[in-house]
Design a protein around this motif. Structure first.
Motif, PDB file in Angstrom:
ATOM      1  N   ALA A  82      49.003  39.929  46.515  1.00 46.34           N
ATOM      2  CA  ALA A  82      49.209  39.016  47.642  1.00 46.34           C
ATOM      3  C   ALA A  82      48.608  37.634  47.397  1.00 46.34           C
ATOM      4  CB  ALA A  82      48.613  39.622  48.913  1.00 46.34           C
ATOM      5  N   ARG A  83      47.440  37.587  46.759  1.00 45.66           N
ATOM      6  CA  ARG A  83      46.717  36.322  46.626  1.00 45.66           C
ATOM      7  C   ARG A  83      46.752  35.727  45.218  1.00 45.66           C
ATOM      8  NH1 ARG A  83      43.243  34.956  50.970  1.00 45.66           N
ATOM      9  NH2 ARG A  83      44.377  35.684  52.790  1.00 45.66           N
ATOM     10  N   GLY A  84      47.203  36.477  44.243  1.00 41.62           N
ATOM     11  CA  GLY A  84      47.205  35.948  42.873  1.00 41.62           C
ATOM     12  C   GLY A  84      45.838  36.080  42.241  1.00 41.62           C
ATOM     13  N   ALA A  85      45.502  35.159  41.365  1.00 40.61           N
ATOM     14  CA  ALA A  85      44.252  35.203  40.616  1.00 40.61           C
ATOM     15  C   ALA A  85      43.048  35.038  41.547  1.00 40.61           C
ATOM     16  CB  ALA A  85      44.250  34.113  39.551  1.00 40.61           C
ATOM     17  N   LEU A  86      42.084  35.936  41.394  1.00 37.69           N
ATOM     18  CA  LEU A  86      40.844  35.907  42.180  1.00 37.69           C
ATOM     19  C   LEU A  86      39.677  36.271  41.278  1.00 37.69           C
ATOM     20  CD1 LEU A  86      42.002  37.973  45.287  1.00 37.69           C
ATOM     21  CD2 LEU A  86      41.448  35.537  45.304  1.00 37.69           C
ATOM     22  N   ASP A  87      38.480  35.891  41.688  1.00 33.01           N
ATOM     23  CA  ASP A  87      37.296  36.398  41.008  1.00 33.01           C
ATOM     24  C   ASP A  87      36.818  37.636  41.766  1.00 33.01           C
ATOM     25  OD1 ASP A  87      36.012  35.422  43.278  1.00 33.01           O
ATOM     26  OD2 ASP A  87      34.982  33.806  42.225  1.00 33.01           O
ATOM     27  N   GLN A  88      35.763  38.273  41.252  1.00 30.86           N
ATOM     28  CA  GLN A  88      35.289  39.501  41.888  1.00 30.86           C
ATOM     29  C   GLN A  88      34.795  39.269  43.311  1.00 30.86           C
ATOM     30  OE1 GLN A  88      33.965  42.066  38.000  1.00 30.86           O
ATOM     31  NE2 GLN A  88      32.557  41.983  39.654  1.00 30.86           N
ATOM     32  N   VAL A  89      34.183  38.131  43.565  1.00 30.03           N
ATOM     33  CA  VAL A  89      33.703  37.836  44.913  1.00 30.03           C
ATOM     34  C   VAL A  89      34.887  37.705  45.865  1.00 30.03           C
ATOM     35  CG1 VAL A  89      32.463  36.159  46.354  1.00 30.03           C
ATOM     36  CG2 VAL A  89      31.565  36.779  44.108  1.00 30.03           C
ATOM     37  N   GLY A  90      35.946  37.058  45.418  1.00 28.11           N
ATOM     38  CA  GLY A  90      37.149  36.922  46.239  1.00 28.11           C
ATOM     39  C   GLY A  90      37.772  38.267  46.563  1.00 28.11           C
ATOM     40  N   ILE A  91      37.814  39.147  45.573  1.00 25.34           N
ATOM     41  CA  ILE A  91      38.339  40.500  45.803  1.00 25.34           C
ATOM     42  C   ILE A  91      37.461  41.228  46.818  1.00 25.34           C
ATOM     43  CG2 ILE A  91      38.672  42.782  44.746  1.00 25.34           C
ATOM     44  CD1 ILE A  91      39.511  41.252  42.165  1.00 25.34           C
TER      45      ILE A  91
END
Length: 177
Positions: free
Chosen positions: A56-65
């Protein structure tokens, strides 16, 4: 019934009617239904949620996940490691900040989400089959309200928008699969 049984029974009834107990038990049942429907795919509910967020959101870092799935950072690290080992995600250096790792779904990750879509839908339908369609909608609405009211009081609140803790923007409606 003995005197000891009489004193135990009311406490068990009180336990079994506690919201926390019922929510925990409902979660166990929900996870069991998902795992039963997705048997053989080797994916957990948290891994599925993580992959849905990445799609849904594309590329994320671990904090974003972590903030979108509502799990703590150490659990996120474990989930990301398992998904990477399975070949469903990749980590790359961020083009702007080389210290930051960006996580994306691989082709295999997209394919797994496609394969698990029907089992996840069956698990959802089974979990709501205890209710009439009207009661199922009411049940989901009540759960959404409960989560929205108490979201910020957890160790890992879900934040669907960037914003400071407690901001109205961070408390948008949460829709779970």
């Amino acid at each position: 019934m003995t005197e000891d049984q009489e004193t135990i029974e009311p406490s068990l009834d009180a336990l079994y009617r506690r919201p926390g107990f019922l929510l925990r038990r409902a979660h166990q049942i929900s996870v069991a239904l998902f795992l039963e429907e997705a048997a053989g795919l080797g994916i957990t509910t948290t891994q599925y949620g993580t992959m849905v967020v990445l799609r849904a959101r594309g590329a994320l870092d671990q904090v974003g996940i972590a903030t979108l799935v509502g799990i703590d950072r150490s659990t996120t690290a474990l989930v990301v490691s398992k998904l990477e080992e399975a070949g469903y995600i990749e980590r790359h250096d961020d083009a702007v900040d080389k210290r930051r790792k960006v996580i994306t779904l691989t082709k295999a990750g997209h394919a797994m989400l496609d394969r698990v879509a029907e089992p996840a839908q069956r698990a959802r339908e089974r979990s709501l089959s205890a209710f009439s369609p009207k009661d199922a909608a009411k049940f989901l609405g009540l759960l959404e309200r409960f989560v929205a009211v108490f979201n910020e009081q957890t160790r890992a609140p879900i934040r669907t928008h960037s914003g400071r803790k407690g901001s109205k923007r961070g408390a948008s409606k949460i829709t779970l699969p």
